[in-house]
Structure formats: structure tokens, C-alpha cells
Design a protein around this motif. Sequence first.
Motif, PDB file in Angstrom:
ATOM      1  N   UNK A  46      22.168 -34.660 -14.057  1.00  0.00           N
ATOM      2  CA  UNK A  46      21.517 -35.947 -14.327  1.00  0.00           C
ATOM      3  C   UNK A  46      21.282 -36.115 -15.826  1.00  0.00           C
ATOM      4  N   UNK A  47      21.747 -37.222 -16.384  1.00  0.00           N
ATOM      5  CA  UNK A  47      21.386 -37.524 -17.773  1.00  0.00           C
ATOM      6  C   UNK A  47      19.873 -37.645 -17.879  1.00  0.00           C
ATOM      7  N   UNK A  56      12.459 -38.672 -18.329  1.00  0.00           N
ATOM      8  CA  UNK A  56      13.056 -39.520 -17.311  1.00  0.00           C
ATOM      9  C   UNK A  56      14.485 -39.047 -17.093  1.00  0.00           C
ATOM     10  N   UNK A  57      14.931 -39.092 -15.833  1.00  0.00           N
ATOM     11  CA  UNK A  57      16.295 -38.696 -15.502  1.00  0.00           C
ATOM     12  C   UNK A  57      16.972 -39.827 -14.756  1.00  0.00           C
ATOM     13  N   UNK A  58      18.256 -40.009 -15.028  1.00  0.00           N
ATOM     14  CA  UNK A  58      19.031 -41.078 -14.410  1.00  0.00           C
ATOM     15  C   UNK A  58      19.561 -40.594 -13.062  1.00  0.00           C
ATOM     16  N   UNK A  84      24.569 -32.630 -20.698  1.00  0.00           N
ATOM     17  CA  UNK A  84      23.898 -31.846 -21.742  1.00  0.00           C
ATOM     18  C   UNK A  84      22.799 -30.960 -21.188  1.00  0.00           C
ATOM     19  N   UNK A  85      22.998 -30.451 -19.982  1.00  0.00           N
ATOM     20  CA  UNK A  85      22.048 -29.501 -19.407  1.00  0.00           C
ATOM     21  C   UNK A  85      21.006 -30.092 -18.490  1.00  0.00           C
ATOM     22  N   UNK A 101      12.557 -30.324  -8.361  1.00  0.00           N
ATOM     23  CA  UNK A 101      12.773 -29.526  -9.568  1.00  0.00           C
ATOM     24  C   UNK A 101      13.613 -30.348 -10.543  1.00  0.00           C
ATOM     25  N   UNK A 102      13.403 -30.122 -11.805  1.00  0.00           N
ATOM     26  CA  UNK A 102      14.244 -30.724 -12.837  1.00  0.00           C
ATOM     27  C   UNK A 102      14.497 -29.649 -13.888  1.00  0.00           C
TER      28      UNK A 102
END
Length: 117
Positions: A46-47, A56-58, A84-85, A101-102
Motif C-alpha cells: 500500500x502506498x 495514511x495508506x491508499x 517503497x515499503x 497491522x501496517x
Amino acid sequence: MAVRALSLWVAFLTIWPRPIDAHDIYTHLKSQSGNSCCDNSDCRPAPYRVKSSGVEMLIGEDWVWVPRAMVEHRALDGDTGETNGGHWCGERYEGGYITYCAFLPPDLASARQGSER
């Protein structure tokens, strides 16, 4: 004709990349509380963007706010680098999202600590 169609279908399934193979990088992950992050259908690259309000994640077409307690800064073995991780595990729930989890790259944690001094 049916045999040919069946043969083509089997050949297609044989060469089609299986989602479980790409998903293997998530199967061992545990949250900070020790729960499994993933049930083989809810984790994905996720970007991400870091804002003053947090991360924030897309997810699909939605930017999802991620609670700070759910974020871990570490590299995942098997990460292909397209985000990018950034990786997110969770599910859609009642018009929103639940984050299990992120994951963000470790260098973001050190950059954040340096900016909080």
C-alpha cells in the motif's frame, strides 16, 4: 471440443500467478499484541503518506488513516518495492476500514525520531 477447452483451462491455471504465492510474505506476521495480521486475504502492498495527523495508506481508492499503535517500522522479506515499503493488513467494515497491522520502512522511524527532538 470439451477436452481442448479443459486443456486450455488447465494450462491457464498452471501459468497464472497464484495470489497465495505473493501473499506468503504476510502469513507469519503478528501485530504488536501478538495476533495474526493476516488471514490470507487482507494484506497488500500500500502506498503511504505521512502527515502531521499521522500515517495514511491508499487502500483501493481510499486514503485510510492508520492508528499509530498499528504501525511497525520494519522491512518485510519478499517486499518487491512498488510501494517503497508500505504494507497494510485489515478489512473493510461498515463503510470504513479496520487496520490490523501496517508496515512502513525502518528509515521512517529514525527520521521521525530525529524530527521530534
